[in-house]
Design a protein around this motif. Structure first.
Motif, short mmCIF file in Angstrom:
data_model
loop_
_atom_site.label_atom_id
_atom_site.label_comp_id
_atom_site.label_asym_id
_atom_site.label_seq_id
_atom_site.Cartn_x
_atom_site.Cartn_y
_atom_site.Cartn_z
N LEU A 103 19.08 70.22 24.69
CA LEU A 103 19.27 71.21 25.74
C LEU A 103 19.41 70.52 27.10
N LEU A 104 18.58 69.51 27.36
CA LEU A 104 18.65 68.80 28.63
C LEU A 104 19.90 67.93 28.72
N ILE A 105 20.33 67.35 27.60
CA ILE A 105 21.57 66.57 27.59
C ILE A 105 22.75 67.45 27.99
N ALA A 139 19.44 80.85 31.61
CA ALA A 139 18.60 81.43 30.55
C ALA A 139 18.01 80.37 29.63
N ASP A 140 18.64 79.17 29.60
CA ASP A 140 18.11 78.12 28.73
C ASP A 140 16.73 77.63 29.17
N ILE A 141 16.32 77.94 30.40
CA ILE A 141 14.98 77.54 30.85
C ILE A 141 13.91 78.27 30.05
N ILE A 142 14.20 79.48 29.61
CA ILE A 142 13.25 80.24 28.80
C ILE A 142 13.07 79.56 27.45
N LYS A 143 14.16 79.10 26.85
CA LYS A 143 14.07 78.38 25.58
C LYS A 143 13.27 77.09 25.75
N PHE A 144 13.56 76.36 26.83
CA PHE A 144 12.88 75.09 27.07
C PHE A 144 11.39 75.31 27.32
N ALA A 145 11.06 76.35 28.08
CA ALA A 145 9.65 76.65 28.37
C ALA A 145 8.89 76.97 27.09
N PHE A 146 9.53 77.69 26.18
CA PHE A 146 8.88 78.01 24.90
C PHE A 146 8.70 76.75 24.06
N MET A 147 9.74 75.92 23.98
CA MET A 147 9.69 74.74 23.12
C MET A 147 8.70 73.68 23.60
N SER A 167 11.24 67.69 21.38
CA SER A 167 11.90 67.87 20.08
C SER A 167 13.39 67.59 20.25
N GLU A 168 14.08 67.43 19.15
CA GLU A 168 15.53 67.19 19.20
C GLU A 168 16.23 68.34 19.92
N MET A 169 15.79 69.57 19.63
CA MET A 169 16.42 70.73 20.24
C MET A 169 16.21 70.76 21.75
#
Length: 336
Positions: free
Chosen positions: A218-220, A147-155, A212-214
């Motif tokens: 997320l990738l780290i 689900a974190d891919i959705i956050k990353f795609a938005f950011m 961004s830092e966020m």
């Protein structure tokens, strides 16, 4: 003002056919050989087949096509109630071809002086509000997994095909950047496949963007999780993979279903597509008017004017902010 016969005798104009449709077909194959992405080639070929080949303009000699022919052709498409997007694609293809043919001879170019614009202003129902983004992020955290891919795609407001095919080797942890270097494209038989390295939607779509830092954090986190699971560094593995075959990137339809599930759990009833997630990201971050040019480049648009046309609602907010700034300045001067 040259007549048709004089135009045909121009030696500096390269035309490979006696009719516009075949000439454009040759031109598109030439662009593919020069490095166009297969998806860009296929999309323009569909436009040629559907909006050029079946119309009278497609039968005219390329050098006999006039300014009025283009205007009448566009009016004909409008009369058939084609969408503005279809008109844009048809006109953009003609403009691309005639710019290639006439090069700097603008006054001979039949497309010169015609502008029909790009996509219309986005509707509110097609983008997420700040409050809805917060709801989506909360659900993503609760679901975990991919689900974190959705956050990353938005950011990062990348295109769905671009974010789906990202590799850890595209990412620089120290520089906090990621390279957009491939995408999902269509094979000859219509199946979605990963493009070759450097074959994104357009030349300007191959880019390196600052995270961004966020987004970097997320990738780290994802990198460390993969390292622990594999017992070795992920190397050039895909960041988000298919469940059954970890050597392949997450399936586009899987990503689409995941986003629909998240919207439902977040109790958001808007019919927003994966591409709408990109629109939402650009709208959200574009509210910082000082960053608008950077956002346009990060989005992979070839010209800032494209971003301005599509996201005019964001620029309207910038205008209001500019007026308020001017009003505040007037107050300061009046107090002196």
């Amino acid at each position: 003002k040259l007549d048709a016969e004089e135009k045909k005798n121009l030696t500096n104009v390269e035309v490979k056919s006696d009719n516009l449709n075949d000439a454009i077909d040759h031109f598109l194959k030439h662009k593919l050989s020069e490095g166009w992405a297969a998806s860009t080639y296929s999309r323009n070929q569909r436009t040629r087949e559907n909006q050029i080949e079946t119309y009278m303009i497609g039968m005219k000699h390329p050098l006999e096509v006039t300014h009025n022919d283009i205007l009448e052709y566009l009016e004909q498409l409008r009369s058939y109630n084609y969408s503005k997007s279809t008109l844009d694609k048809a006109y953009s293809l003609l403009q691309l071809y005639f710019n290639y043919v006439y090069k700097d001879n603008r006054m001979q170019n039949p497309c010169y002086g015609i502008k029909i614009g790009y996509a219309p202003k986005l509707e509110e129902e097609k983008v997420l509000t700040s409050e809805e983004v917060a709801q989506v992020f909360k659900v993503c955290d609760e679901l975990g997994g991919d689900a974190d891919i959705i956050k990353f795609a938005f950011m990062t407001y990348e295109r769905p095909g671009e974010v789906s095919t990202l590799k850890f080797s595209d990412w620089s942890r120290q520089a906090k950047t990621i390279k957009i270097n491939r995408t999902y494209t269509e094979s000859a038989d219509g199946k979605k496949v990963v493009s070759a390295e450097g074959k994104t939607k357009t030349k300007t779509s191959t880019r390196t963007i600052k995270l961004s830092e966020m987004a970097n954090s997320l990738l780290i986190k994802r990198y460390n999780q993969r390292w622990q699971k594999l017992g070795k560094r992920p190397g050039s593995a895909y960041i988000w993979t298919q469940q059954k075959d970890k050597s392949k990137p997450i399936d586009y339809n899987t990503l689409r279903r995941l986003f629909k599930k998240i919207l439902k759990l977040a109790e958001i009833e808007k019919d927003i597509t994966l591409h709408g997630l990109r629109h939402s990201g650009i709208t959200f971050y574009g509210k910082d008017r000082d960053q608008f040019l950077t956002i346009s480049k990060n989005a992979g648009h070839s010209r800032p004017s494209i971003t301005e046309d599509i996201y005019s609602h964001v620029l309207d907010e910038h205008k209001e902010a500019a007026v308020k700034s001017a009003d505040n300045l007037n107050k300061i001067f009046n107090q002196q």
